[in-house]
Enzyme design. Structure first.
Site, short mmCIF file in Angstrom:
data_model
loop_
_atom_site.label_atom_id
_atom_site.label_comp_id
_atom_site.label_asym_id
_atom_site.label_seq_id
_atom_site.Cartn_x
_atom_site.Cartn_y
_atom_site.Cartn_z
N ARG A 1 1.57 -14.37 1.94
CA ARG A 1 1.10 -14.27 3.32
C ARG A 1 -0.32 -14.81 3.46
O ARG A 1 -1.20 -14.51 2.67
CB ARG A 1 1.14 -12.80 3.78
CG ARG A 1 2.57 -12.33 3.97
CD ARG A 1 2.63 -10.87 4.31
NE ARG A 1 2.16 -10.05 3.22
CZ ARG A 1 2.03 -8.73 3.29
NH1 ARG A 1 2.29 -8.11 4.42
NH2 ARG A 1 1.61 -8.03 2.27
N VAL B 1 0.83 -1.21 0.00
CA VAL B 1 0.00 0.00 0.00
C VAL B 1 0.86 1.27 0.00
O VAL B 1 0.65 2.18 -0.80
CB VAL B 1 -0.95 -0.02 1.22
CG1 VAL B 1 -1.58 1.35 1.45
CG2 VAL B 1 -2.03 -1.07 1.02
N CYS C 1 -6.06 -9.36 3.77
CA CYS C 1 -7.16 -8.39 3.76
C CYS C 1 -8.49 -9.11 3.99
O CYS C 1 -9.01 -9.10 5.10
CB CYS C 1 -7.18 -7.62 2.45
SG CYS C 1 -5.79 -6.49 2.31
N ASP D 1 10.58 3.22 6.40
CA ASP D 1 10.25 1.82 6.73
C ASP D 1 11.31 1.29 7.68
O ASP D 1 12.49 1.62 7.55
CB ASP D 1 10.21 0.98 5.45
CG ASP D 1 9.38 -0.28 5.61
OD1 ASP D 1 8.33 -0.41 4.96
OD2 ASP D 1 9.78 -1.16 6.43
N THR E 1 -6.08 -0.81 7.24
CA THR E 1 -7.46 -1.26 7.43
C THR E 1 -7.68 -1.60 8.91
O THR E 1 -6.91 -2.37 9.49
CB THR E 1 -7.75 -2.50 6.57
OG1 THR E 1 -7.38 -2.20 5.23
CG2 THR E 1 -9.22 -2.89 6.64
N1 LIG Z 1 -2.04 -5.28 0.32
C1 LIG Z 1 -3.28 -4.96 0.02
O1 LIG Z 1 -3.84 -5.44 -0.95
C2 LIG Z 1 -4.06 -3.95 0.81
C3 LIG Z 1 -5.14 -3.30 0.22
C4 LIG Z 1 -5.85 -2.37 0.95
C5 LIG Z 1 -5.50 -2.14 2.29
N2 LIG Z 1 -4.45 -2.81 2.85
C6 LIG Z 1 -4.12 -2.50 4.22
O2 LIG Z 1 -2.99 -1.62 4.22
C7 LIG Z 1 -2.15 -1.88 5.35
C8 LIG Z 1 -0.74 -2.17 4.87
O3 LIG Z 1 -0.79 -3.38 4.11
P1 LIG Z 1 0.39 -3.80 3.13
O4 LIG Z 1 -0.13 -4.92 2.31
O5 LIG Z 1 0.96 -2.62 2.45
O6 LIG Z 1 1.45 -4.33 4.18
P2 LIG Z 1 2.97 -4.73 3.87
O7 LIG Z 1 3.33 -5.75 4.87
O8 LIG Z 1 3.15 -5.01 2.42
O9 LIG Z 1 3.78 -3.38 4.17
C9 LIG Z 1 3.87 -2.82 5.39
C10 LIG Z 1 5.25 -2.17 5.53
O10 LIG Z 1 5.26 -1.49 6.77
C11 LIG Z 1 6.53 -1.67 7.36
N3 LIG Z 1 6.40 -1.45 8.78
C12 LIG Z 1 5.86 -2.26 9.72
N4 LIG Z 1 5.88 -1.66 10.92
C13 LIG Z 1 6.42 -0.44 10.73
C14 LIG Z 1 6.70 0.65 11.58
N5 LIG Z 1 6.42 0.61 12.88
N6 LIG Z 1 7.29 1.75 11.05
C15 LIG Z 1 7.59 1.81 9.74
N7 LIG Z 1 7.36 0.80 8.89
C16 LIG Z 1 6.77 -0.31 9.37
C17 LIG Z 1 6.93 -3.08 6.97
O11 LIG Z 1 8.33 -3.25 7.05
C18 LIG Z 1 6.38 -3.16 5.54
O12 LIG Z 1 7.36 -2.79 4.59
C19 LIG Z 1 -2.82 -3.00 6.11
O13 LIG Z 1 -3.65 -2.45 7.08
C20 LIG Z 1 -3.67 -3.69 5.06
O14 LIG Z 1 -4.78 -4.35 5.60
C21 LIG Z 1 -3.71 -3.69 2.14
#
Ligand SMILES: NC(=O)c1ccc[n+]([C@@H]2O[C@H](COP(=O)([O-])OP(=O)(O)OC[C@H]3O[C@@H](n4cnc5c(N)ncnc54)[C@H](O)[C@@H]3O)[C@@H](O)[C@H]2O)c1
Length: 431
Positions: free
Chosen positions: A341, A15, A270, A33, A130
């Site tokens: 995942r 995201v 998700c 990150d 989310t």
């Molecule tokens: N992937 C999807 O399709 C999607 C779609 C819509 C919403 N979301 C929501 O968006 C959010 C993020 O999902 P994602 O798929 O991008 O996750 P992801 O795991 O791909 O990415 C998250 C990133 O955040 C970093 N991170 C974790 N803790 C951290 C911190 N304290 N400080 C800085 N960086 C940190 C991780 O290293 C990682 O690179 C979630 O809530 C998910 O439910 C995801």
């Protein structure tokens, strides 16, 4: 909003990165990150999630922090000091569940602590992860206040704008999906909305409150989960009745208001996770969510069900189950994306192994080391050296590459093909 916007994006995953890249076409952006390997790969112009292609990422990447010069571009860093001059923080960290399927807000608390350390008067913190309604104001804001010593809605403000991207979808990219926005006051709502409107070509919808925006996202995914659970239940019923579920759905789908869903495995982080967030919040206020949790249970049972259907089909063909060999196609949680995942293909493999079946997994998208690390499952990303023949081929993920495989190369005489996704026209055994 103008170039003076200095945006810090916290969490550069599926995201955060596409969003940071998009904002960087117009504003100064620093992506932060905690994963240093992720920062290193992004600084070299590579995105291992494959969401942002090299030729899209490279043009926005800058070598120096753009905040000081207020120039546009994306700078990636794992150093806190690099985000200290931002005036807008966008938090895009994971929101998983724990082993009891309860929301685990640890990454959100930690990211809020990080932002709290650099928060200044007038800043806006926008959450995108989310969550269930209430997380931003009841869980994250108190952390920001405590760490920064600043007062919410006086010194600093908040927003919530859920993300709707669909990993692996190269058509509906972030700027082409209408985005819901919200703010902690009506004025901040307008500012947050204008900010997103300036880069999201599809436009925005300004929700009246942060809680409305939070709830809207979690119900989008819960609705999808429930709809898939319904067709999964149909698949179970029609399998018992020896009726082809896909043919039934095709026939019913000719009615104008019949919703088109397909049976299958519901994995990922998700749709298979977010409904638990809503159910947990409902339970906190004394309501037990019947439909949401039943749908979750039903969808989570599909790996076992698929394995038992494969075994039944093999037995009908007189294939000896102990010592049988199966080629499983796909281990990612969805098609045309490398994300493994919470993949439910792993449930199918484990259930087949419980029958003493030897399973070989091929997935051209997944990283075999990650699959081994996460699930203890051996997999290959190439069939080049595959000389073996199998008693059965099970297709669990509909990667484009699988449409053109000549399965006869890999099937023993009398072997069967089981198609969970219903994409292989030549074969009849499907979910
Ligand atoms: N992937 C999807 O399709 C999607 C779609 C819509 C919403 N979301 C929501 O968006 C959010 C993020 O999902 P994602 O798929 O991008 O996750 P992801 O795991 O791909 O990415 C998250 C990133 O955040 C970093 N991170 C974790 N803790 C951290 C911190 N304290 N400080 C800085 N960086 C940190 C991780 O290293 C990682 O690179 C979630 O809530 C998910 O439910 C995801």
């Amino acid at each position: 909003m103008n170039i003076q916007n200095k945006i810090g994006v916290i969490g550069l995953g599926y995201v955060g990165l596409p969003l940071a890249r998009l904002f960087a076409t117009k504003y100064s952006v620093v992506g932060f990150d905690i994963n240093q390997a992720r920062i290193a790969e992004l600084n070299s112009g590579k995105d291992s999630t494959l969401e942002v292609e090299d030729d899209v990422l490279l043009p926005v990447l800058v070598k120096e922090n753009p905040f000081s010069s207020s120039s546009k571009g994306l700078f990636c860093s794992s150093k806190l000091e690099d985000i200290k001059d931002a005036n807008i923080y966008i938090v895009t960290v994971p929101t998983p569940v724990d082993k009891h399927n309860r929301p685990d807000l640890t990454p959100l608390y930690k990211a809020s602590e990080t932002v709290g350390k650099v928060l200044k008067k007038g800043d806006i913190v926008i959450y995108e992860s989310t969550v269930y309604p209430g997380v931003t104001e009841e869980e994250c804001i108190p952390v920001l206040e405590k760490v920064s010593g600043l007062k919410f809605n006086e010194d600093f403000f908040a927003g919530y704008s859920p993300e709707r991207i669909n990993p692996g979808d190269k058509e509906r990219t972030v700027e082409k999906i209408l985005k819901v926005t919200s703010g902690s006051t009506p004025e901040i709502g307008k500012i947050v909305d204008e900010l997103y409107k300036s880069v999201i070509a599809a436009g925005t919808h300004l929700a009246p409150t942060i809680k409305v925006a939070e709830a809207s996202k979690v119900i989008e995914n819960s609705q999808r989960d429930i709809n898939i659970a319904f067709v999964n239940e149909l698949a179970k019923i029609f399998n018992l009745l020896n009726i082809d579920t896909h043919a039934v759905l095709e026939a019913a789908g000719t009615k104008w208001n019949f919703l088109k869903f397909k049976p299958g495995l519901v994995g990922g982080h998700c749709i298979g996770v977010d409904p638990f967030y809503l159910a947990q919040k409902a339970q906190d206020v004394g309501y037990y969510s019947e439909l949401i949790l039943t749908a979750r249970r039903l969808n989570d049972s599909m790996g076992q069900f698929v394995a038992s259907e494969v075994v039944k089909t093999m037995i009908k063909k007189r294939i000896n189950i102990p010592d049988a060999k199966v080629l499983n196609l796909g281990i990612t949680f969805k098609e045309n994306c490398p994300d493994v995942r919470n993949t439910k293909a792993a449930d199918v493999i484990k259930a087949l192994e419980d029958y003493s079946i030897e399973v070989t997994t091929y997935d051209p998208w997944a990283n075999p080391e990650e699959v081994m690390h996460e699930y203890g499952i051996r997999s290959t990303s190439s069939l080049e050296d595959m000389n073996e023949k199998f008693d059965a081929v099970v297709l669990t993920v509909s990667h484009n590459e699988f449409l053109n495989i000549d399965l006869s190369h890999y099937l023993k005489e009398g072997g069967i093909v089981y198609d969970v996704k219903g994409i292989l026209e030549k074969y009849d055994n499907r979910l």
